[in-house]
Write a protein that holds these residues in place. Structure first.
Motif, PDB file in Angstrom:
ATOM      1  N   PHE A 251       0.857  -1.182   0.000  1.00  0.00           N
ATOM      2  CA  PHE A 251       0.000   0.000   0.000  1.00  0.00           C
ATOM      3  C   PHE A 251       0.888   1.225   0.000  1.00  0.00           C
ATOM      4  CE2 PHE A 251      -3.016  -2.986   2.049  1.00  0.00           C
ATOM      5  CZ  PHE A 251      -4.057  -2.867   1.138  1.00  0.00           C
TER       6      PHE A 251
ATOM      7  N   VAL B  17       2.971  -4.914   2.775  1.00  0.00           N
ATOM      8  CA  VAL B  17       2.241  -5.510   3.890  1.00  0.00           C
ATOM      9  C   VAL B  17       2.148  -7.026   3.750  1.00  0.00           C
ATOM     10  CG1 VAL B  17       0.904  -3.426   4.349  1.00  0.00           C
ATOM     11  CG2 VAL B  17      -0.038  -5.174   2.839  1.00  0.00           C
TER      12      VAL B  17
ATOM     13  N   SER C 296      -4.282  -7.438  15.040  1.00  0.00           N
ATOM     14  CA  SER C 296      -4.816  -6.408  14.164  1.00  0.00           C
ATOM     15  C   SER C 296      -3.688  -5.825  13.297  1.00  0.00           C
ATOM     16  CB  SER C 296      -5.441  -5.321  15.032  1.00  0.00           C
ATOM     17  OG  SER C 296      -5.936  -4.307  14.228  1.00  0.00           O
ATOM     18  N   GLY C 297      -3.972  -5.689  12.002  1.00  0.00           N
ATOM     19  CA  GLY C 297      -2.978  -5.084  11.111  1.00  0.00           C
ATOM     20  C   GLY C 297      -1.990  -6.072  10.503  1.00  0.00           C
ATOM     21  N   CYS C 298      -2.173  -7.372  10.739  1.00  0.00           N
ATOM     22  CA  CYS C 298      -1.196  -8.334  10.224  1.00  0.00           C
ATOM     23  C   CYS C 298      -1.498  -8.730   8.782  1.00  0.00           C
ATOM     24  CB  CYS C 298      -1.134  -9.567  11.110  1.00  0.00           C
ATOM     25  SG  CYS C 298      -2.598 -10.609  10.985  1.00  0.00           S
ATOM     26  N   GLY C 299      -2.629  -8.291   8.234  1.00  0.00           N
ATOM     27  CA  GLY C 299      -2.909  -8.563   6.825  1.00  0.00           C
ATOM     28  C   GLY C 299      -4.007  -9.580   6.579  1.00  0.00           C
ATOM     29  N   LYS C 300      -4.775  -9.913   7.596  1.00  0.00           N
ATOM     30  CA  LYS C 300      -5.845 -10.901   7.433  1.00  0.00           C
ATOM     31  C   LYS C 300      -6.896 -10.416   6.434  1.00  0.00           C
ATOM     32  CE  LYS C 300      -7.042 -10.622  11.788  1.00  0.00           C
ATOM     33  NZ  LYS C 300      -6.132  -9.598  12.335  1.00  0.00           N
ATOM     34  N   SER C 301      -7.381  -9.200   6.658  1.00  0.00           N
ATOM     35  CA  SER C 301      -8.411  -8.674   5.759  1.00  0.00           C
ATOM     36  C   SER C 301      -7.862  -8.501   4.354  1.00  0.00           C
ATOM     37  CB  SER C 301      -8.938  -7.332   6.269  1.00  0.00           C
ATOM     38  OG  SER C 301      -9.554  -7.494   7.519  1.00  0.00           O
ATOM     39  N   THR C 302      -6.609  -8.087   4.267  1.00  0.00           N
ATOM     40  CA  THR C 302      -5.993  -7.899   2.954  1.00  0.00           C
ATOM     41  C   THR C 302      -6.008  -9.209   2.175  1.00  0.00           C
ATOM     42  OG1 THR C 302      -4.613  -6.137   3.836  1.00  0.00           O
ATOM     43  CG2 THR C 302      -3.878  -7.163   1.788  1.00  0.00           C
TER      44      THR C 302
HETATM   45  N1  LIG Z   1      -6.414   0.640   1.838  1.00  0.00           N
HETATM   46  C1  LIG Z   1      -5.276   0.646   2.546  1.00  0.00           C
HETATM   47  N2  LIG Z   1      -4.382   1.652   2.407  1.00  0.00           N
HETATM   48  C2  LIG Z   1      -3.228   1.663   3.098  1.00  0.00           C
HETATM   49  N3  LIG Z   1      -2.869   0.721   3.977  1.00  0.00           N
HETATM   50  C3  LIG Z   1      -3.700  -0.311   4.178  1.00  0.00           C
HETATM   51  C4  LIG Z   1      -4.947  -0.401   3.480  1.00  0.00           C
HETATM   52  N4  LIG Z   1      -5.583  -1.529   3.871  1.00  0.00           N
HETATM   53  C5  LIG Z   1      -4.761  -2.112   4.771  1.00  0.00           C
HETATM   54  N5  LIG Z   1      -3.638  -1.386   4.955  1.00  0.00           N
HETATM   55  C6  LIG Z   1      -2.501  -1.741   5.833  1.00  0.00           C
HETATM   56  O1  LIG Z   1      -2.165  -3.078   5.571  1.00  0.00           O
HETATM   57  C7  LIG Z   1      -1.900  -3.771   6.766  1.00  0.00           C
HETATM   58  C8  LIG Z   1      -2.805  -4.965   6.888  1.00  0.00           C
HETATM   59  O2  LIG Z   1      -4.124  -4.530   7.058  1.00  0.00           O
HETATM   60  P1  LIG Z   1      -5.347  -5.520   7.244  1.00  0.00           P
HETATM   61  O3  LIG Z   1      -5.278  -6.567   6.207  1.00  0.00           O
HETATM   62  O4  LIG Z   1      -6.583  -4.708   7.296  1.00  0.00           O
HETATM   63  O5  LIG Z   1      -5.047  -6.130   8.672  1.00  0.00           O
HETATM   64  P2  LIG Z   1      -5.991  -7.028   9.609  1.00  0.00           P
HETATM   65  O6  LIG Z   1      -7.246  -7.330   8.881  1.00  0.00           O
HETATM   66  O7  LIG Z   1      -5.171  -8.220   9.914  1.00  0.00           O
HETATM   67  O8  LIG Z   1      -6.230  -6.213  10.843  1.00  0.00           O
HETATM   68  C9  LIG Z   1      -2.054  -2.775   7.887  1.00  0.00           C
HETATM   69  O9  LIG Z   1      -0.796  -2.293   8.220  1.00  0.00           O
HETATM   70  C10 LIG Z   1      -2.898  -1.688   7.290  1.00  0.00           C
HETATM   71  O10 LIG Z   1      -2.576  -0.453   7.866  1.00  0.00           O
END
Ligand SMILES: Nc1ncnc2c1ncn2[C@@H]1O[C@H](COP(=O)(O)OP(=O)(O)O)[C@@H](O)[C@H]1O
Ligand SMILES: [Mg+2]
Lengths: 276, 359
Positions: free
Chosen positions: B22, B27, B47-53
């Motif tokens: 990003f 990430v 939180s923030g480890c990339g699960k949602s990504t």
């Molecule tokens: N749209 C975005 N723009 C910039 N950074 C992002 C975006 N989405 C996620 N991130 C970053 O990518 C990393 C992983 O995010 P995310 O997958 O949401 O984590 P999780 O779901 O595990 O909490 C985090 O550091 C977050 O800040």
């Protein structure tokens, strides 16, 4: 609720009094003038107004111009509001300033600017001739098209801002949820994005339409006396013809349309709101 | 498309070489992930480890910079979300506020071109499956969190997805409701043989709902295993800490005897199975319920800093010199322990986790 007076409500008293004196009272006096004739209270002025073909043509032109202006403003404003809702930091400021600053410029300045753009030796005509699209200057200034284009530009912020407010509030996950459920871009737009932003569209259209039916300066500068609108008729009745009953009558007609638009749009907004 | 068609449409998912940045910040890189047909898998991590990504890349809501996603033998990497037949249940449920409950559930069918009339039966069935039939004509805003989630699940399942993705589906619910919903959802998915990936940061939830858990840290999968392996044999200190509590003791390897090392620690000499060479720094870990009162293969003496009788278990907190603490859980209610008391605790060598750590 007890019978006690809500003290917070008292705060509204000065405002309401101001509106009553400055706004409602003169309007009522105006309405009174339109039904006061030599033979007493009568609607003869209204009958006379609607009996005249010329007036009907002006009325229809006013409504048509307002409708087209609203439509054109909507076409430009809708995507703009989406881009704005995605803008961040300095870009958002740029957008908001671009929207608000022209409002403070005043309509006269903008309408003049437009007339410079549209006139026979104006920018658009010279460009068209330079490209070779036309030999002779195209008459643009005194046309309804120029009026609609100019008016849509002037009223654009009033269309963009209500839509922007709604788009900003919309949950970004909703279009994504729709996509993950198998909805392609068209289905998504017509079944999720559009219905959810419709209240903003209704509000913006109501603003723009009410302003467009009563505009005076813009048509005066862009189309002139050739193609009258209701506001120009009103001004002419009061200022040149010194016919106060006629002016009052047209004003009342205009007011009636404006009230209808406001009531109808708030009904529509409530109906749309009730579903969401 | 209806729910009752016993459908082996759920297939097998492979994501390989996934990378994502990003705005220049990496990430995720070279992530590999594989799910078998009918499996319930959790992505577990802070939180923030990339699960949602990762979930969004699989769903097609986000484009990965590198890597491929293959679902049921089809390479769907370049497919837009709406062509993947992958349903998502969002954290906030993302129900359409302008539609009723039934209209929400019908949405996916309508998007697939099913006539409005033909959606009645499958929608009714999906709603009864999640016990929401009587709410069919309500607006969604009037529903509680648990009810909204049921609707979101019905909406996601009614289309017969090849894969179901759930992003922290229980996090907005209170604890009791969360446990009920976990049980309900798990049996629903198992009964229908649906392949699903849950995202969660709650270790207990992951262990409760899934066949296998991928523990994620900083955009990588640290370990992907079934819950018992993950708990008993965590591959890294991160996994050990993230999955369950443990006593952590840092020491230096003094000698080795075959596979067993002896380490010098603040609690004295302790033994563990490890490949660490003599002189290496090691982190030793023991799960609290594997520690017994009395001597064992590893034995330490400790002062009781706290005794907590919790009913199902009794927890002893012991201290030694330095800041290291030892945590011992005994099942049931145990009496005869008091703060300040000196006790001896012991555990087996094979229950000792050992990791070589940088000095
Ligand atoms: N749209 C975005 N723009 C910039 N950074 C992002 C975006 N989405 C996620 N991130 C970053 O990518 C990393 C992983 O995010 P995310 O997958 O949401 O984590 P999780 O779901 O595990 O909490 C985090 O550091 C977050 O800040
Ligand atoms: Mg997340």
């Amino acid at each position: 609720m007890s019978g006690r007076i809500d003290r917070v409500a008292l705060l509204a008293v000065p405002g309401l009094a101001y509106l009553a004196v400055i706004y409602a009272l003169p309007l009522l006096m105006l309405l009174a003038k339109s039904i006061q004739t030599a033979e007493g209270i009568s609607f003869s002025e209204y009958r006379a107004f609607f009996a005249d073909d010329y007036n009907i043509r002006v009325l229809l032109r006013t409504l048509r111009v307002a409708a087209l202006t609203t439509l054109l403003a909507l076409i430009f404003a809708y995507p703009t509001a989406f881009v704005m809702s995605r803008a961040k930091g300095p870009w958002l400021t740029v957008f908001l300033v671009a929207m608000v600053l022209p409002m403070s410029l005043g309509v006269v300045v903008k309408a003049f600017a437009w007339s410079i753009l549209f006139r026979a030796n104006g920018f658009i005509n010279s460009s068209l001739q330079w490209i070779g699209l036309t030999e002779k200057p195209v008459r643009m200034l005194f046309t309804e098209t120029a009026l609609v284009v100019g008016a849509a530009n002037v009223f654009l912020p009033f269309m963009v801002l209500p839509i922007y407010a709604v788009v900003r509030q919309m949950d970004r996950a909703l279009p994504e949820a729709a996509a993950s459920l198998g909805a392609g871009p068209f289905f998504r737009f017509f079944n999720v994005t559009l219905p959810l932003t419709l209240p903003g569209v209704v509000a913006g259209s109501a603003f723009t339409f009410s302003m467009a039916i009563s505009m005076y300066v813009i048509p005066s500068l862009i189309v002139g006396e050739r193609q009258q609108t209701l506001s120009m008729l009103i001004a002419r009745s009061f200022l040149y013809l010194r016919n106060e009953p006629l002016g009052s009558t047209i004003s009342a007609v205009l007011l009636g349309i404006a009230i209808f638009v406001v009531v109808f749009s708030s009904w529509l907004a409530r109906r749309l709101g009730a579903r969401s | 498309m209806a729910l009752d068609q016993a459908k082996p449409t759920s297939r097998y998912l492979e994501a390989w070489g996934i990378g994502k940045s990003f705005k220049g910040t990496r990430v995720m890189s070279d992530l590999n992930f594989r799910v078998d047909r009918g499996e319930l898998v959790s992505l577990l991590g802070p939180s923030g480890c990339g699960k949602s990504t990762l979930l969004r890349i699989i769903a097609g809501l986000l484009e990965g910079d590198e890597g491929s996603v293959v679902l049921g033998g089809r390479n769907i990497t370049r497919f837009p979300a709406h062509k993947r037949n992958v349903s998502v249940v969002f954290q906030n449920y993302a129900l359409f506020p302008h539609l009723t409950v039934a209209e929400n559930v019908a949405f996916g069918l309508r998007a697939r071109g099913v006539a409005k009339r033909a959606t009645g039966a499958p929608v009714a069935e999906a709603l009864s499956l999640v016990r929401m039939s009587e709410f069919a004509d309500r607006p969604t805003a009037a529903l509680s969190g648990g009810q909204q989630q049921r609707v979101a699940v019905a909406r996601a399942l009614v289309v017969g997805p090849d894969l179901l993705l759930l992003d922290e589906p229980f996090s907005a619910l209170d604890r009791k409701l969360r446990e009920t919903m976990q049980v309900e959802l798990k049996s629903l998915l198992l009964d229908r043989g649906i392949t699903a990936i849950f995202v969660t940061h709650d270790q207990e939830e992951a262990m409760g709902v899934s066949d296998r858990i991928a523990v994620m840290n900083a955009g990588r999968i640290e370990q992907f295993a079934d819950p018992s392996t993950l708990y008993a044999r965590p591959a890294t200190p991160f996994v050990m800490d993230f999955v369950g509590l443990s006593t952590r003791i840092v020491g230096t390897v003094t000698s080795r005897d075959g596979e067993v090392i002896t380490a010098e620690t603040p609690f004295g000499l302790l033994k563990a199975r490890s490949a660490a060479p003599a002189g290496a720094r090691v982190l030793l870990g023991v799960r609290p319920e594997l520690i017994e009162v009395g001597a064992g293969e590893n034995t330490i003496s400790s002062t009781l800093a706290d005794v907590m009788v919790l009913g199902a278990k009794t927890v002893l907190h012991g201290t030694a010199e330095g800041e290291d603490r030892v945590l011992c859980e005994l099942s049931g209610i145990r009496s005869g322990f008091a703060r300040g008391q000196e006790i001896t605790l012991g555990w087996k060598i094979e229950d000792t986790l050992a990791y070589e750590v940088p000095a």
